[in-house]
Design an enzyme around this catalytic site. Sequence first.
Site, PDB file in Angstrom:
ATOM      1  N   ARG A  82      -0.109  -4.723 -10.742  1.00  0.00           N
ATOM      2  CA  ARG A  82      -2.234  -5.568 -10.184  1.00  0.00           C
ATOM      3  C   ARG A  82      -2.653  -5.015 -11.733  1.00  0.00           C
ATOM      4  NH1 ARG A  82      -5.015  -1.780  -6.601  1.00  0.00           N
ATOM      5  NH2 ARG A  82      -4.187  -3.212  -4.646  1.00  0.00           N
ATOM      6  N   CYS A 433      -5.468  -8.787   4.331  1.00  0.00           N
ATOM      7  CA  CYS A 433      -5.116  -7.914   3.668  1.00  0.00           C
ATOM      8  C   CYS A 433      -3.593  -8.271   3.289  1.00  0.00           C
ATOM      9  CB  CYS A 433      -5.391  -6.663   3.847  1.00  0.00           C
ATOM     10  SG  CYS A 433      -4.186  -6.498   5.136  1.00  0.00           S
ATOM     11  N   CYS A 478      -4.940  -2.237   8.320  1.00  0.00           N
ATOM     12  CA  CYS A 478      -4.859  -1.305   9.062  1.00  0.00           C
ATOM     13  C   CYS A 478      -6.391  -0.787   9.065  1.00  0.00           C
ATOM     14  CB  CYS A 478      -3.579  -0.165   8.103  1.00  0.00           C
ATOM     15  SG  CYS A 478      -4.001   0.184   6.528  1.00  0.00           S
TER      16      CYS A 478
HETATM   17 FE1  SRM Z   1      -6.376  -1.523  -0.927  1.00  0.00          FE
HETATM   18  C1  SRM Z   1      -4.162   0.802  -0.911  1.00  0.00           C
HETATM   19  C2  SRM Z   1      -3.937  -4.100  -1.274  1.00  0.00           C
HETATM   20  C3  SRM Z   1      -8.496  -4.269  -1.600  1.00  0.00           C
HETATM   21  C4  SRM Z   1      -8.319  -0.048   0.570  1.00  0.00           C
HETATM   22  N1  SRM Z   1      -4.543  -1.755  -1.383  1.00  0.00           N
HETATM   23  C5  SRM Z   1      -4.430  -0.775  -0.155  1.00  0.00           C
HETATM   24  C6  SRM Z   1      -2.056  -1.018  -1.181  1.00  0.00           C
HETATM   25  C7  SRM Z   1      -1.940  -0.457  -2.340  1.00  0.00           C
HETATM   26  C8  SRM Z   1      -1.240   0.410  -0.116  1.00  0.00           C
HETATM   27  C9  SRM Z   1      -1.040   1.443  -1.024  1.00  0.00           C
HETATM   28  O1  SRM Z   1      -1.843   2.220  -1.027  1.00  0.00           O
HETATM   29  O2  SRM Z   1       0.240   1.853  -0.912  1.00  0.00           O
HETATM   30  C10 SRM Z   1      -1.905  -2.119  -0.624  1.00  0.00           C
HETATM   31  C11 SRM Z   1      -1.074  -3.153  -1.422  1.00  0.00           C
HETATM   32  C12 SRM Z   1      -0.236  -4.223  -0.555  1.00  0.00           C
HETATM   33  C13 SRM Z   1       0.698  -4.581  -1.245  1.00  0.00           C
HETATM   34  O3  SRM Z   1       1.974  -5.023  -1.165  1.00  0.00           O
HETATM   35  O4  SRM Z   1       0.243  -5.729  -2.326  1.00  0.00           O
HETATM   36  C14 SRM Z   1      -3.730  -2.736  -0.956  1.00  0.00           C
HETATM   37  N2  SRM Z   1      -6.257  -3.953  -1.032  1.00  0.00           N
HETATM   38  C15 SRM Z   1      -4.951  -4.560  -1.287  1.00  0.00           C
HETATM   39  C16 SRM Z   1      -5.876  -5.973  -2.040  1.00  0.00           C
HETATM   40  C17 SRM Z   1      -3.964  -6.559  -2.862  1.00  0.00           C
HETATM   41  C18 SRM Z   1      -5.593  -6.446  -0.598  1.00  0.00           C
HETATM   42  C19 SRM Z   1      -5.189  -8.225  -0.817  1.00  0.00           C
HETATM   43  O5  SRM Z   1      -4.973  -9.093  -0.094  1.00  0.00           O
HETATM   44  O6  SRM Z   1      -6.513  -8.978  -1.536  1.00  0.00           O
HETATM   45  C20 SRM Z   1      -6.769  -5.992  -2.208  1.00  0.00           C
HETATM   46  C21 SRM Z   1      -6.567  -5.405  -3.725  1.00  0.00           C
HETATM   47  C22 SRM Z   1      -7.993  -5.724  -5.052  1.00  0.00           C
HETATM   48  C23 SRM Z   1      -7.485  -5.116  -6.485  1.00  0.00           C
HETATM   49  O7  SRM Z   1      -6.605  -6.252  -6.991  1.00  0.00           O
HETATM   50  O8  SRM Z   1      -7.732  -4.831  -7.237  1.00  0.00           O
HETATM   51  C24 SRM Z   1      -7.115  -4.751  -1.480  1.00  0.00           C
HETATM   52  N3  SRM Z   1      -8.379  -2.252  -1.184  1.00  0.00           N
HETATM   53  C25 SRM Z   1      -9.263  -3.263  -0.918  1.00  0.00           C
HETATM   54  C26 SRM Z   1     -10.344  -3.108  -0.315  1.00  0.00           C
HETATM   55  C27 SRM Z   1     -11.753  -4.659  -1.038  1.00  0.00           C
HETATM   56  C28 SRM Z   1     -12.464  -3.935  -1.617  1.00  0.00           C
HETATM   57  O9  SRM Z   1     -12.371  -3.265  -2.602  1.00  0.00           O
HETATM   58  O10 SRM Z   1     -13.579  -5.525  -2.150  1.00  0.00           O
HETATM   59  C29 SRM Z   1     -10.716  -1.751   0.792  1.00  0.00           C
HETATM   60  C30 SRM Z   1     -11.718  -1.431   1.293  1.00  0.00           C
HETATM   61  C31 SRM Z   1     -12.657  -1.385   0.024  1.00  0.00           C
HETATM   62  C32 SRM Z   1     -12.837   0.353  -0.148  1.00  0.00           C
HETATM   63  O11 SRM Z   1     -12.154   0.411  -1.228  1.00  0.00           O
HETATM   64  O12 SRM Z   1     -13.620   0.989   0.389  1.00  0.00           O
HETATM   65  C33 SRM Z   1      -9.357  -1.303   0.337  1.00  0.00           C
HETATM   66  N4  SRM Z   1      -6.457   0.306   0.230  1.00  0.00           N
HETATM   67  C34 SRM Z   1      -7.947   0.815   0.691  1.00  0.00           C
HETATM   68  C35 SRM Z   1      -7.155   1.786   0.839  1.00  0.00           C
HETATM   69  C36 SRM Z   1      -8.314   2.740   1.277  1.00  0.00           C
HETATM   70  C37 SRM Z   1      -9.179   3.117   0.742  1.00  0.00           C
HETATM   71  C38 SRM Z   1     -10.428   4.567   1.020  1.00  0.00           C
HETATM   72  O13 SRM Z   1     -11.426   4.959   0.356  1.00  0.00           O
HETATM   73  O14 SRM Z   1     -10.002   5.477   1.282  1.00  0.00           O
HETATM   74  C39 SRM Z   1      -6.310   2.283   0.258  1.00  0.00           C
HETATM   75  C40 SRM Z   1      -4.877   3.372   1.091  1.00  0.00           C
HETATM   76  C41 SRM Z   1      -5.556   4.390  -0.339  1.00  0.00           C
HETATM   77  O15 SRM Z   1      -6.376   4.008  -1.575  1.00  0.00           O
HETATM   78  O16 SRM Z   1      -4.972   5.653   0.066  1.00  0.00           O
HETATM   79  C42 SRM Z   1      -5.647   0.453  -0.181  1.00  0.00           C
HETATM   80 FE1  SF4 Z   2      -3.866  -4.425   4.972  1.00  0.00          FE
HETATM   81 FE2  SF4 Z   2      -3.792  -2.019   5.533  1.00  0.00          FE
HETATM   82 FE3  SF4 Z   2      -2.011  -2.542   3.527  1.00  0.00          FE
HETATM   83 FE4  SF4 Z   2      -4.265  -2.477   2.089  1.00  0.00          FE
HETATM   84  S1  SF4 Z   2      -3.055  -0.612   2.973  1.00  0.00           S
HETATM   85  S2  SF4 Z   2      -3.083  -3.891   2.749  1.00  0.00           S
HETATM   86  S3  SF4 Z   2      -5.134  -2.787   5.309  1.00  0.00           S
HETATM   87  S4  SF4 Z   2      -2.395  -2.342   5.963  1.00  0.00           S
END
Ligand code: SRM
Ligand code: SF4
Length: 569
Positions: A82, A433, A478
Amino acid sequence: MEKNYNKIVTEKELTDAERIKKNSNYLRGTIVNDLKNEITNGFSGDNFSLIRFHGMYQQDDRDLRIERNEQKLEPRHAMMLRCRLPGGVIKAKKWLKIDDFASKNTLYGTIRLTNRQTFQFHGILKKKLKNVHKMLHNIGLDSLATANDVNRNVLCTSNPMESSIHQQAYEWAQKISNFLLPHTKAYAEIWLDQKKIITTDKEPILGRTYLPRKFKTTLVIPPYNDVDLYANDMNFVVISENKKIIGFNVLVGGGLSFIHGNKNTWPFLAVEIGYISIENTLSIAKAIVTVQRDWGNRTDRTNAKTRYTIKNFGLDAFKKEIEIRANITFEPIRDYNFISRGDRFGWIKDINNNWSLTLFIQNGRIYDHDDKLYKTGLAKIASIHDGNFRITSNQNIIVSEVSEKNKNQIEKIALSYGLMNKISNLRQNSMACVSFPTCPLAMAEAERMLSCFVTQLENIMLKYGVEKETIILRVSGCPNGCGRSLLAEIGLIGKSLSRYNLYIGGNRIGNRISKIYKENITEKEILIHLKHLIKTWSNERRKNEDFGDFVIRKKIIKEIINPINDFWS
Ligand code: SRM
Ligand code: SF4
């Protein structure tokens, strides 16, 4: 006396993530050794987690898991990377390098725009990792601090420029991003082969064990809340006078994730703590981050984000500590309001008489397939465009600073590569997502199911005569909620393979959390429920009443006022 949550916990109680950070020698670990190991495509032990601080996740293709297991092969490991791109702005000419790398060096050949204004490559083999970092470095980019327990990519309103305020806000997004970066030279040493400088590493802001959890920041220019500020830890709402930013309203503590069935986890909207004048921006940013650093919970990662710190200590104490550390007193919040979150598609003239063209990219996935040749089309545009690409928080792209002379040619390319196809308002406001096959946490499909799902919902809306209306529809695979489903009028959240929870009742500007309407149902069942709801909305709505507002007014769903109590009740 400085309050410190972690002073009262013993070393033994700290999470494994804390041990990893502490023992990492400022994020180095033994990554260099793993890079030399050609037997596996993966990283071992602590390095699996440490590479995230450098912007990469180790993944495997989940579609291939069973097959590879049967063949007794290790999972098909490859990295997702990223990029860091504060405000989402990248020179079109640089895009050509990104495009080229995706084609030649990734397993999927795609670029994925994220909803935090940047892009990801999926499927980079370990042996190609240094190449990607060097390529990014050569064009002035990096992937530093785009993942794990640091301040992530800083968002900034990206809708086309109407005033010089946008440029100023974008510069602030860059400043804040750079200011909060880790200071360790580990990234440069490991990925760019820069010589180890013999100094004592120090992390004056983030600290030796970095933050307790991920941390997210936005800058937003009202009235467009396109960055979805209420989902973020630290937010600066622009206040301006005579075309100059004079200060910011500051909001803290937003976040959307929860764990199915765990009532100690809940989403929360960022809350106002006060106004600051512009010269205090970096001091306030530092104070907020360091309070979260010192007070955030390091014994339980599910309780570690800023919203839980605020709950654990109280908003007043949190605010007071920021004021003490920054030596500033917050002023009362200044007036602001939001009217929308969506991108404004098509051409818009900017203040310099140049043009911006906002293009819809379904799910932010840039690839070439059948009638969709987004990837080639964007590369063609990039090859003749002198300005920028701006990635939006809705996973779309803006071709910005287009001169009058290039406008027609760019439009011609966009049209011929399917980048300006006519689409419904519903589709324009839909988002999913990534989910399967690359996300290890996915419980149900998201990106791969969205397009067909929208088509079916379009048919329902057509049947009930509301096909021209907008509904914000979002899907997350999820409850981590990456698709920001809990800020949608209709939100799906994966429960298990092919089953979702259905949430309704968010609003158009993104300051109301949606509530569960039906649990653990299939796509088919969801459509049956939505058919009924859309029919009722079409028949009984007030003039111009949005779907989300309607289901609240008619008490079809209870409004969430205090998410800590209302989300689970
Ligand atoms: Fe996310 C984890 C993708 C925005 C909350 N997110 C992940 C991971 C990295 C899975 C992992 O931990 O192994 C996903 C990778 C999937 C892949 O194959 O690409 C992933 N998140 C994404 C993206 C690519 C979704 C998208 O379709 O655009 C976004 C990347 C943003 C970026 O450029 O940095 C993305 N993630 C978000 C958002 C929305 C936002 O930030 O506006 C959220 C919800 C807002 C928040 O943070 O509360 C979000 N992602 C999470 C979480 C839960 C965090 C928490 O507070 O518990 C995880 C899991 C974790 O961190 O443990 C996670
Ligand atoms: Fe989607 Fe969950 Fe993966 Fe985020 S962690 S990209 S919400 S399936």
